[in-house]
Design a protein around this motif. Structure first.
Motif, PDB file in Angstrom:
ATOM      1  N   HIS A  63      52.975  78.284 -48.436  1.00 26.63           N
ATOM      2  CA  HIS A  63      52.768  77.396 -49.579  1.00 26.63           C
ATOM      3  C   HIS A  63      53.995  77.356 -50.488  1.00 26.63           C
ATOM      4  N   MET A  64      54.606  78.502 -50.667  1.00 33.62           N
ATOM      5  CA  MET A  64      55.788  78.548 -51.532  1.00 33.62           C
ATOM      6  C   MET A  64      56.948  77.760 -50.921  1.00 33.62           C
ATOM      7  N   THR A  65      57.092  77.830 -49.603  1.00 31.79           N
ATOM      8  CA  THR A  65      58.151  77.058 -48.941  1.00 31.79           C
ATOM      9  C   THR A  65      57.865  75.574 -49.014  1.00 31.79           C
ATOM     10  N   TYR A  66      56.589  75.206 -48.871  1.00 34.26           N
ATOM     11  CA  TYR A  66      56.199  73.801 -49.015  1.00 34.26           C
ATOM     12  C   TYR A  66      56.546  73.298 -50.423  1.00 34.26           C
ATOM     13  N   ASP A  67      56.259  74.111 -51.420  1.00 39.86           N
ATOM     14  CA  ASP A  67      56.571  73.732 -52.807  1.00 39.86           C
ATOM     15  C   ASP A  67      58.073  73.533 -53.003  1.00 39.86           C
ATOM     16  N   GLN A  68      58.865  74.372 -52.354  1.00 40.39           N
ATOM     17  CA  GLN A  68      60.322  74.239 -52.443  1.00 40.39           C
ATOM     18  C   GLN A  68      60.791  72.942 -51.783  1.00 40.39           C
ATOM     19  N   PHE A 127      47.593  80.546 -52.373  1.00 41.81           N
ATOM     20  CA  PHE A 127      48.588  79.557 -52.832  1.00 41.81           C
ATOM     21  C   PHE A 127      49.970  80.171 -53.035  1.00 41.81           C
ATOM     22  N   ARG A 128      50.049  81.498 -53.094  1.00 42.18           N
ATOM     23  CA  ARG A 128      51.337  82.173 -53.216  1.00 42.18           C
ATOM     24  C   ARG A 128      51.849  82.681 -51.872  1.00 42.18           C
ATOM     25  N   TYR A 131      59.657  76.732 -43.099  1.00 38.84           N
ATOM     26  CA  TYR A 131      58.250  76.312 -43.203  1.00 38.84           C
ATOM     27  C   TYR A 131      57.563  76.354 -41.841  1.00 38.84           C
ATOM     28  N   GLU A 159      62.065  65.986 -56.646  1.00 37.23           N
ATOM     29  CA  GLU A 159      62.688  66.254 -57.935  1.00 37.23           C
ATOM     30  C   GLU A 159      64.210  66.208 -57.852  1.00 37.23           C
ATOM     31  N   TYR A 178      58.995  70.212 -51.435  1.00 39.33           N
ATOM     32  CA  TYR A 178      58.541  69.120 -52.296  1.00 39.33           C
ATOM     33  C   TYR A 178      59.474  68.962 -53.496  1.00 39.33           C
ATOM     34  N   GLU A 179      59.837  70.093 -54.099  1.00 42.30           N
ATOM     35  CA  GLU A 179      60.731  70.060 -55.251  1.00 42.30           C
ATOM     36  C   GLU A 179      62.088  69.458 -54.883  1.00 42.30           C
TER      37      GLU A 179
END
Length: 231
Positions: free
Chosen positions: A67-72, A62-63, A49, A79, A74-75
């Protein structure tokens, strides 16, 4: 002097204590292995990141890799880690409840008692266990120092299993869980006047504390039992 038949057949032995110790070692190893893996994955994603963040690439989409690394990330944190820690709480309390039930059932069978734990009334299975041990085994587990912790662990487990790791602020158990959460886990809501709060297990050390306290409690149960002499 009384012969061996003067005592009830049921008693704890070194094998019981050894089983508790082995079970807790397994829980500790499971926790460490999984948490260490999460730590490694989090560091790798954080490094990735930061590389994207410091690059000259366009991060507006957003792709984008950023952003995708941030989503990973967060997950992973919101999660995967949460689901694992919730599952460990469930497994730990299931171990306590199952073992205590087994102790009561074995005692009832070995002493040829006219009633068993299933014949007792109680607010929940832990309450039935408390009643049986008090009535039949002279063990007052509700007076043990760790009883409040074990009972609060039961409430936490129930909210995870039955209410998707949430609790209503008007719930009868809210004050107990709120007090139990202090320095251990968080009750969160985006609403300034929430009707529900989410249970977030952000503190790994709370899981270590649970394992240690479960072992201490189970050992205390076994050390407290004194076979009743038959006249």
């Amino acid at each position: 002097m009384m012969d061996n038949d003067s005592y009830t057949k049921f008693a704890f032995d070194g094998g019981d204590l050894f089983y508790v110790e082995l079970s807790m070692i397994s829980f500790k190893n499971y926790l460490k292995l999984t948490e260490d893996n999460f730590t490694v994955q989090k560091k790798a994603l954080t490094d990735k990141y930061n590389q994207y963040k410091n690059s000259n690439e366009n991060h507006d989409h957003f792709r984008s890799p950023l952003h995708m690394t941030y989503d990973q990330l967060y997950e992973l944190e919101e999660e995967f880690v949460q689901r694992f820690r919730q599952s460990l709480i469930i497994q730990l309390f299931s171990y306590v409840e199952s073992d205590l039930k087994g102790i009561c059932t074995s005692h009832s069978s070995s002493t040829e008692s006219i009633y068993s734990i299933t014949d007792l009334k109680g607010h929940n299975d832990l309450d039935k266990i408390r009643r049986y041990m008090s009535k039949s085994m002279n063990i007052e587990i509700a007076k043990f120092p760790l009883w409040p912790f074990i009972n609060s662990l039961r409430i936490l487990r129930n909210k995870i299993v039955h209410e998707n790791a949430m609790i209503q602020t008007k719930d009868n158990d809210f004050n107990n869980l709120s007090s139990f959460a202090e320095n251990r886990f968080e009750l969160k809501s985006q609403n300034p006047e929430p009707t529900f709060q989410n249970i977030k297990l952000y503190n790994r050390s709370f899981l270590d504390e649970c394992i240690v306290n479960v072992e201490k409690f189970m050992r205390e149960v076994m050390f407290a039992y004194k076979p009743i002499m038959k006249m």
